[in-house]
Structure formats: C-alpha cells, structure tokens
Enzyme design. Structure first.
Site, PDB file in Angstrom:
ATOM      1  CG  LEU A 177      -1.854   3.638   4.419  1.00  0.00           C
ATOM      2  CD1 LEU A 177      -2.663   2.577   3.710  1.00  0.00           C
ATOM      3  CD2 LEU A 177      -0.952   4.386   3.468  1.00  0.00           C
ATOM      4  CG  ASP A 178       0.374   1.907   7.276  1.00  0.00           C
ATOM      5  OD1 ASP A 178      -0.150   0.897   6.800  1.00  0.00           O
ATOM      6  OD2 ASP A 178       1.324   2.500   6.748  1.00  0.00           O
ATOM      7  CD  GLU A 179      -2.874   6.181  12.820  1.00  0.00           C
ATOM      8  OE1 GLU A 179      -3.227   5.495  13.794  1.00  0.00           O
ATOM      9  OE2 GLU A 179      -2.115   7.167  12.920  1.00  0.00           O
ATOM     10  N   GLY A 209       3.932   3.932   6.701  1.00  0.00           N
ATOM     11  CA  GLY A 209       4.218   4.267   5.318  1.00  0.00           C
ATOM     12  C   GLY A 209       5.253   3.368   4.699  1.00  0.00           C
TER      13      GLY A 209
END
Lengths: 282, 282, 282, 282
Positions: free
Chosen positions: B225-227, B199
């Site tokens: 997101l961001d994974e 995040g």
C-alpha cells in the site's frame, strides 16, 4: 576513454537518426544521451547525440568519419569533446552576486567551464577573482573607448582560447559590431522576465505594475538589446509588500541561478539556436 | 495516416538505436519523438520511439516487421497505436474533485483516454457521470464482498476492453490479488508526498509536523500500500496558518492535477517501469 | 454568533490600530485576523480586521459604533458580514474551463460566493450551469447591441443583489461606461503574465518569443484593457517543445486557478485597491 | 531614530491587541509591522509588532513601559532592537556551499546578522572565512572530546555575545546537553524534506524511492535528531534521470537557500515556537 557530443540542425526528413546511429554503432560507440526535436512550424530537425567508447579517439578522427554521413542532410553541425571544460571569459560591473555564484558552482564542479579571465569596468571584484587564481582585467569604458575595450576583450578571448563570453551583470551596452563578433557564444543575464520590462530599472517597472511574479532571463546576446534568444528564465512569486529595492534583492538569487543554469546548458552543448528562439535539451 | 509508439526496456548495449532507426527508415517511417534513458545503476536501457507515415498501416503489420529486429536485444517491448485513446475504468468514493478534473480534461481533449465506465461505492457522482454519457456502477463493499466486487470490476474491464484502471480517490484498499491482476495498469492518487505520511489522514500528519510543503502522489498500484512506483508528484508551499482541513482543501487541487498528469503520461505511453521506480519521458 | 470584516485605507499616522482595537475590545469583540500594510511610497495605510463574538449583532449596529471612531482618520472604509457569501454574476464565452473550475470549487465550499446567474454570448454552457441550479442567460452581442446587453447585465446584478461580476473568459470587450459602472467589483482573467502579451492571442506571442514561463493574470476591470490592478498571477515553466496550441492548453489550468484564487481573495475582502495596484492580504 | 520588535505568545483572549496598541500610541510610537496568529487547536495567540519613532529610546526603557501592560496576559514575551544585527556563530564541516551562500548574502546586507566566528572540524574553509575578516576556529571532534569542543563553542558564544548558533552543514551530531544549552537559538539545515528521509544519505534514499521532488529543511535544533521545529523548507522538481550524486548537487542550492531564508526570518524575529511547530510571520 572518449566522450563526444554531436549537435546539429537540418531540414526534417526520413533517415537522419538511422544514418547517425548506424555509423556510430559500426564504429563501436555507445550512445549515452540522445535528444531530438522537430519544429512543426519550420520543419527543421534538431538533435544532440552524446556517445562514448573505452578507447582514446581524437576529435578530428570522429569528425572525418561523420562528415560524409552528415553531408547529404544539409546540416549545421558541431562536434564537441564532452570531457573538455568550456573556456570562458566573464564580464562584470559593480554587482557581484551573479559572478560569485558562477565562481562557486564552477569551483564545486557543477558547471563544466573554465573561467580563464574576468573583465570589469570596476575594481570591486579583483580580490575575489584573483583569490580564485583567475586573471582580472579592469577596463575603462567611455563612449570614445568602448570599441577599443571590446577589441581588448576579443583579443583576450583569442589569446586564452576562450569559446564563450559571459555577461554576469555587465552593465555596459555592447556595440552592434561586438554583438555580431560574439554571435551565438555570448550569454547575458537580464533582470526581468523578458519580454516584460526591457531596458533599465526592471524591478522598478515591476513594482509600479504591482506584478505578482518577478524573474530573470539568460539569453544570447544580439544587437537587439534584451531581444536575444532566451535560454533560461527563473522566477518567483512576490506580493505587494516588497519595495522596488526588495524586489531587486530577491531578484539577485534568480539572476544568479538563471545564469548558472544557462551557462551549464550552453557548456554541455544542450542549447541550439532556432531563429530567434532556442531549443534547450534537458 | 499511421502513428505508432514503441516502448521497450532491455540490457544496455551498442547498436539498439541503430537497429530500430534503420528498420524504420527503410520502411519510410518518420521518427517524430524519441526518448532514451540508460540507468547507470542497473545498466538497463529504456526507450520510447514515436513514428508515423502518411499511409494506413495495421498495428500487427508493424509488430511483425519489428519483432525479428528487437528479438536479439532481450527486450520487454510494446507497440501502441498513438491515434487510439486509451480505454479506462475509473473508481471513485465520496470525494469527486479528482474525478471531476479528469472528466473535464478528457472532455476538452487534453488527456488521450476514453472513460468507458465509472465504478463507485457511493451514489454521489452518478448524475455527473451519466451527464457525460458514461456508464456508472454502484458497488457495495464489505469485508465479505470485496473480492466479488473486484471481480465485477475486472469483468467490466474485460467487457469494455479497458486497458487501465484509475483510482480517483477510491478509498477502499484493494486485495493483494486485485493488485496483481491489474499490475502495471492501475494508477492511484495518494494525498501526500510519498513516502511521507503514508496511510490514513496524511493532511493531519502534515499539519502535526508543521511542514512547509504539501503534495500528492500518483503511482502504480502494488500490493504494498502506498509504495507503488511513483509516476508524478505535485506540491505547493504552505505555512502555519492552515488547519488540517485547509491543507486538505488545498491538497485537492494537487491531487486532481497530479492524477491528470500521470494518466496523460501513461496514456501517451511515456511511463516505463524500472523496478520499484519509473522512467517518465516528457 | 457574529463575524465581521472591516477593511480600510487612510493616511498613515499614529493611533489607528489603537483606536480600532480599543473600540472592539470595549465591546467584547475578539480580533481573529488582522493584517496591515503601510505603503512607503504613498504613506497610505491599509488594514483588514476580522472580529467575532458569540452573540447576534446587526451589521448596521457595528457600523454605527465604528463610524465615529474611524471618522477622524479620513478613511475609505467598508464593513462586511463574514458569514454571508458574496453574490456574483459570471460571464463566459465559448471556453468553459474557468467557469467549470469556479463552479466546482464553489460547490465544494472552497470559495465563499453564491453564483446567482451566468450570462454568455454562446449557448454551450447552459446545460452545465442549469444542472447546478443556476439561472443562465444567453445574450447576443453586436456593435449595436453591446451597450444594451451590458445594461441587461447591470439590471440582472441589481435584481439579484449581486455584488461582483466575474469575467470567466468572456471574450467581448466591455465599453468604457460598463468598466466605470462595475469599477472595483468586476474581475477579469487574462491569459498571460501581464504586462507581457497584452491583447489578442497571448499564447501565440509567448510561443513566438520562446519564453520559458507562461501564466495567467486575474485583475480588476478598468477601461484600460488588460491594465487593471492585478490581484493574482499563476504561472508555470514551459520549454521549446510546446506549440502555441499546447501552451494554450497548459494555460487553461493557470487561468482557472488564478481566477478562483482572485475571486476567493475578493470574496473574503482581502483585496484593497492601492491606485493602479492592489494590496492582497493573505 | 528607534526601531523595536515585540514578540509574544499567550492564551488567546479579548483585549490583547488593544492594550498594546493603546500603550504604543500613547507614547507616540508608529506601528510599522503587525502580525498575529491564533492557533485554533491550542487557543494560543502569537504576535509580532514592530514599532518606531524619530527619537532615541533605550531598549530597557521600552521594556519597563511594556512590562506592566503585558503582565496580566500571561505572556512569553521578548523585545528586540530591530536596528541591531543578530550576532551568530556558524559551524561547518567539509561542504561549504551553505556557508558560502550565508557569507555572501550577509555581506550584501540581505540578512541582518553579524557572523562573529566560524567553527569547523575541518580546515577547508579557513581561508574564505578569514578573507571575510571573521575569526575561524578548527576543532577536533572525537567521541571523547565532543563535550569539550561543545563547551568551547558555548564559551565562544558567550565571549562574542553571540545570540544564535547556525549549523551550516555541520555533520557532527550534538550531544543532548548541547541541544538543551542552545534550545530555541540554534538552527540546522537538513538535506531532505523532513520528515522524509531522516538520518544519513537522504539523497540516496530519495533516489531509491524515485521521488519527483527533493528539498531541504531548516529547523531548530532539538535532542530528537532531525525532529526539531521546522522553520523553512525549499524544494524542486526532479525526475528519473538524476543519480543520487546529481540529486545531492541540485540539493545544495536548496540547502543554501533554505538556511539563508530561515536565518533571516529568525534574525528578524519572525519565528515563534509553537510546541513542536513554528509560527513564521512573513
């Protein structure tokens, strides 16, 4: 269960991988690891193939199957039983940090070797070694007796079926004859980032130059002192604050790790000689 | 001269390498690079084979030869022309350090890509981009226009035959639809060592925790997101003296390098998807 | 607001820190950074003190206050205005990666320098340099004109009030006279981990030796080529797979980063000369 | 010869360094090390000063001299005899790699501690510990006896004058009460790069995420499990080939090194608490 490792070097040409892969597939082997490297300078091809099957097969039987397949390629090849730990003799002098690290990692099952004996020109590490249940031999090295003690080590290796000799901060220079006798199967740890700071007192040299990185080098032993093919180098950042003695203390960790790394690679048959260099498959 | 790269993933079984190696050998191809990995958890087998010959051969011709050989193995496979740079579109926001590094390494011939266009929601980098002879498009992103601008990017990729989308510190969140549209061919750089500090404001989070290492993560874009699957992480030691702003400044180098590394690996077809992870052959 | 940096070296003795700290405290200065190092070999003491106050004070005024306090300690000392960027001239040849990285980090406010001019024996980087609004001078270097072109650089430094000279992969050897003229204020980047691989073609030397680590060294220029006091070394692991050309390509990142690091340290007055070595406060 | 270390934290203001430096100079002490840090967020000032003299002085005498000087600055301060090794109790469970490394580095004189006792909930390491001439206590930990065994450890620390408690892969969670009892003087090693992968089985978590870096974290023990102030993190690059078990094996080196590093820093009084973070002077 059978688990073997084939390593070889040969002139690069079409069909090498195909010949080996087909032969192994026909016999029902699964290739579990495969690494190759073609040296663009020398046009030499290096390969390591690990293969296994769920049945008991003798090393010699595999050798007999592979020999006619490999023969046309003018190979230097070797076949190893991946499930058998490499038998090694270790030599050490007064400083025991490299030996200690090797003993511990071996005991923890992280290096596939069996240390069959330790030889030293000092008595200091007898207790630790024998505590691990390993035989310890103290030798007395003088100019006159050097060759004799080396012969003792060679005899010891033969008697114990040792396949490799590890110099874990053994501070005596081997004779040229001994270097030839153990060619390709003796590993030394030098306490600098070779070819920097060859010879004696490398940490003092490093300190005098004010370098910002120190390191250690594990290499095969050759008659050219500190010039043998490099297997592994480990290194770390330093700064102006460290005295030569502090660099030496920091360097101990690097030496211990670099040697364990190199011995593991050698014992897993990941290291192939390429002239004065190595190919280290990882 | 012809130079191709075959990549595939399939259930692990005996004979895969043999089948491919034999076919290539029969047609006179030299295997110049070969990497394999068998995932012990999923029993899936991943391979990348690069092969070349001194004659001109069309990609489709090779595809036609290989297809029947590969078919029995239930493969996901791809064939790439190794001599053709990957065509990419790059997106960027206000911070240009990642873009600048990518431009420079591409210009120096160190990343086999051709940047066909740069898209930004800010005007700041127009001059630099156009100075490199690359088309620049400024977009205006609002909640209402987001999907529209994404469609613009997709159309641009189609018009320019772009095969990949690089988010070089593009600070707008893509819609789930867009993530699906570019699945497996869009790479993002996140400014933390994922999964730490997901995040916003990761350097502030890192500073608050007093960590001793910061890093950056290049990963494939997914709707989570961001994974997305991690391709590359770069990192460095830090200490208590750095403010969050200084961590961010240090992190810029890591972000720039990690993205270039990941884009190079992707463009050389060294990255294979393995569920939520990657196999990156080096 | 005033912000100054005092650096000095002197024989080690009791009371140095007390004398300076008391003087600064009496005048209402806050010490914001303080680093010291006593060399146990030479018994020399090195210190860097940064101090600030919320009022405007002229550099000369501080100098006048400090001089009598410092005088008894037989110091080599310097006082710098921490808020003024260091003015530098940069020299470059055909390879622009180091220059590019320095330009970018300077532009991003991460290196407290102002590049007042770039001098090159090649025209290649004129466009980029002028695009940054920096004057560019092309020189023609031959055996006959070498000293003349060096004088041109010295005149340029004088005209532009430049305090340092940065050799960002400038491939011409400076004359001994020039080395003396810029002593302590010229920084070079050498593309090896000095003292390894001095002289020409270090990456080829590294490749021939089969080393597992390559690096770059930023150092002060002295008449002894590649022997000047080391400021910074950056390095990375490599293996057998990299050709000399690939090592050179990888090395470019190291060179670019090591030089930026060294220039930042020098511009922040963190580097003190200690004979043939440096003290680098971090 | 006398050798002391003063550490303190206090609100930042003018004159702190001057007051201390003047007092020490008047009494003929030489400042041999001095490190300071002002936290810009909290406006707190941290300092470590090491000073020595060629005469025997008692710790209490120095304390008496310094107390009135330090008192006006609202300091948390501590004075330590730099020549006395820190007395520590070590706790361990089944895995002995961290303990072994600590024993060896201590024996080699590289960590200024004296291990006065080892406590374990397993018998495995009794032989090694006793071989080093250190007392070994086996405890039996159940939900009912946990507090009792903790009290045993506290009593042991008191009886042996131990100043710190080292958890060298001790796998039992301490009670909140115990965490408070040893606040600021107990160090734990966690086998992940905190705050990533808190809790159990961090290497399995790392493997599942496919991260490219693993690490270990040495931190002060607090009641918030795995949340205590970080002292040191060590880390290394990994790739897709490592199973969770192999990551764990690689991580052992990192854990062993990170803990030794942290214990050395703590024993040299280089670590100051700054809220939930640390200041580690190096």
């Amino acid at each position: 269960h059978s688990d073997f490792i084939l390593t070889f070097a040969c002139p690069d040409r079409v069909g090498i991988v195909a010949a080996i892969a087909s032969t192994l597939a026909q016999d029902g082997w699964t290739i579990t690891e495969s690494q190759q490297y073609a040296d663009p300078d020398t046009r030499r091809f290096f390969m390591r193939v690990r293969f296994s099957a769920d049945r008991a097969v003798a090393l010699d039987e595999v050798r007999t199957t592979l020999a006619p397949v490999l023969e046309p390629f003018e190979m230097d090849w070797d076949l190893h039983d991946a499930s058998a730990p490499l038998r090694v003799v270790v030599m050490v002098s007064k400083q025991g940090h490299v030996l200690n690290n090797l003993l511990f990692h071996t005991q923890q099952g992280q290096v596939p070797i069996e240390i069959v004996a330790v030889v030293s020109n000092h008595p200091d590490w007898r207790d630790v070694v024998e505590w691990h249940g390993i035989e310890f031999h103290q030798i007395r090295v003088t100019a006159e007796t050097k060759r004799e003690t080396e012969q003792f080590v060679l005899d010891l290796m033969e008697r114990t079926d040792a396949e490799a000799l590890i110099l874990a901060r053994y501070m005596q220079i081997l004779t040229d004859q001994m270097c030839r006798d153990v060619h390709g199967r003796a590993i030394n740890i030098h306490h600098s980032l070779l070819p920097s700071f060859k010879g004696a007192r490398p940490y003092e040299q490093a300190h005098r130059h004010g370098v910002k990185v120190i390191g250690a080098t594990a290499h095969y032993v050759t008659a050219d002192l500190d010039e043998g093919p490099i297997i592994e180098q480990d290194f770390r950042r330093v700064d102006h604050r460290s005295s030569a003695a502090e660099l030496a203390a920091m360097g101990q960790d690097l030496e211990a790790r670099a040697l364990v790394h190199a011995v593991r690679a050698h014992a897993e048959h990941r290291v192939l000689l390429n002239g004065m260099k190595t190919v280290v498959f990882d």
